[in-house]
Design a protein around this motif. Sequence first.
Motif, PDB file in Angstrom:
ATOM      1  N   GLN A  89      43.425  37.331  41.541  1.00  0.00           N
ATOM      2  CA  GLN A  89      44.295  38.641  43.173  1.00  0.00           C
ATOM      3  C   GLN A  89      42.689  38.056  43.954  1.00  0.00           C
ATOM      4  OE1 GLN A  89      45.684  42.397  41.738  1.00  0.00           O
ATOM      5  NE2 GLN A  89      46.447  42.085  44.195  1.00  0.00           N
ATOM      6  N   LYS A  90      41.557  37.543  43.266  1.00  0.00           N
ATOM      7  CA  LYS A  90      39.846  38.284  44.206  1.00  0.00           C
ATOM      8  C   LYS A  90      39.798  36.325  43.579  1.00  0.00           C
ATOM      9  CE  LYS A  90      40.001  42.782  43.023  1.00  0.00           C
ATOM     10  NZ  LYS A  90      38.869  43.520  42.596  1.00  0.00           N
ATOM     11  N   THR A  91      38.292  35.449  44.577  1.00  0.00           N
ATOM     12  CA  THR A  91      38.862  33.921  43.986  1.00  0.00           C
ATOM     13  C   THR A  91      37.375  33.956  45.051  1.00  0.00           C
ATOM     14  OG1 THR A  91      40.166  33.631  45.429  1.00  0.00           O
ATOM     15  CG2 THR A  91      40.634  33.187  43.123  1.00  0.00           C
ATOM     16  N   ALA A 110      30.974  30.840  36.419  1.00  0.00           N
ATOM     17  CA  ALA A 110      32.049  29.791  37.792  1.00  0.00           C
ATOM     18  C   ALA A 110      31.794  28.768  37.267  1.00  0.00           C
ATOM     19  CB  ALA A 110      30.976  30.251  38.533  1.00  0.00           C
ATOM     20  N   VAL A 111      32.871  27.586  37.305  1.00  0.00           N
ATOM     21  CA  VAL A 111      33.347  26.352  37.033  1.00  0.00           C
ATOM     22  C   VAL A 111      32.847  25.189  38.081  1.00  0.00           C
ATOM     23  CG1 VAL A 111      35.073  24.497  36.701  1.00  0.00           C
ATOM     24  CG2 VAL A 111      35.894  27.392  35.912  1.00  0.00           C
ATOM     25  N   ASP A 112      32.280  24.514  37.688  1.00  0.00           N
ATOM     26  CA  ASP A 112      32.110  23.474  38.439  1.00  0.00           C
ATOM     27  C   ASP A 112      33.313  22.054  38.618  1.00  0.00           C
ATOM     28  OD1 ASP A 112      30.154  21.157  39.538  1.00  0.00           O
ATOM     29  OD2 ASP A 112      29.532  20.747  37.452  1.00  0.00           O
ATOM     30  N   GLY A 162      35.402  35.321  34.388  1.00  0.00           N
ATOM     31  CA  GLY A 162      35.194  33.708  34.055  1.00  0.00           C
ATOM     32  C   GLY A 162      36.574  33.156  34.968  1.00  0.00           C
ATOM     33  N   VAL A 163      37.117  31.855  34.214  1.00  0.00           N
ATOM     34  CA  VAL A 163      37.825  31.250  35.060  1.00  0.00           C
ATOM     35  C   VAL A 163      38.476  30.421  33.411  1.00  0.00           C
ATOM     36  CG1 VAL A 163      39.257  29.580  36.355  1.00  0.00           C
ATOM     37  CG2 VAL A 163      37.166  30.743  37.208  1.00  0.00           C
ATOM     38  N   ARG A 215      41.711  26.564  29.257  1.00  0.00           N
ATOM     39  CA  ARG A 215      40.512  26.684  28.725  1.00  0.00           C
ATOM     40  C   ARG A 215      40.101  27.692  29.422  1.00  0.00           C
ATOM     41  NH1 ARG A 215      38.203  21.547  28.120  1.00  0.00           N
ATOM     42  NH2 ARG A 215      39.398  19.787  28.043  1.00  0.00           N
ATOM     43  N   ILE A 216      39.316  28.422  29.139  1.00  0.00           N
ATOM     44  CA  ILE A 216      38.263  29.642  29.354  1.00  0.00           C
ATOM     45  C   ILE A 216      36.542  29.743  29.602  1.00  0.00           C
ATOM     46  CG2 ILE A 216      37.624  32.116  29.325  1.00  0.00           C
ATOM     47  CD1 ILE A 216      39.956  32.584  27.221  1.00  0.00           C
TER      48      ILE A 216
END
Length: 222
Positions: free
Chosen positions: A133-135, A116-118, A22-23, A111-112
């Motif tokens: 490190q990974k996106t 994936a985020v739109d 998650g982001v 925010r969490i």
Amino acid sequence: MGDEFESGPGRLVFDRFDTPGGVRYRDGDPYARELVAMVADTLATTEADSAKLAVFRRALEEDIEAAHWDLYWRLFSSWEGALSPEEIRERLGRVAASAHRLADLSDRPWRISPGAVDVQAAPHETIFPGASQKTVEYDSTTGRAMVWWTERPAGQLQIVQRRQSGWVNWGSNGENECPELPVGTLIKTAYGPFAETWEAVADRLASPPVVTVADESEGAAG
């Protein structure tokens, strides 16, 4: 540093952003808001009357939100000569002071997102994810994806997906253009149909390539 992708107004080459698990991010970009507002104010109130300013007026006044981001910067470039150096310093000084104050306010909490985020749905079509490190940025329709692995995590990233101008950005800077990736950090990328498997792709990027050399003498002997 950053990677930019141009699709043309009304289109996006990538429409989602994700990190493992998650982001965690802040949304919106007060700096971008202040810069765009200053561009509009400059076009409306400047007393400059250069030929180059007329070029910028034609490019920006019709639809400033759909204009290429680089035009905003170029308007305030001494090299372009649209405005005097004194006016550039005064106007950008106001932008910087305001943007730094706004970035420090508590009205944009972290925010969490579990997935994936739109980014297009975020204010200013921008998010600032925390260290990773990974996106990945990918197209939710086609599954085409761009995967990044960095040797060391950036303290923050800037992700922009603006359908109005067709501009997508992966930047290793935090708010107010603050550099966040240590100098000399190795970056590896991969592009392909990786929307479903991007984490495995990022893991492979983290590993050094394995090179094997065939023994030609064995082939000749056979």
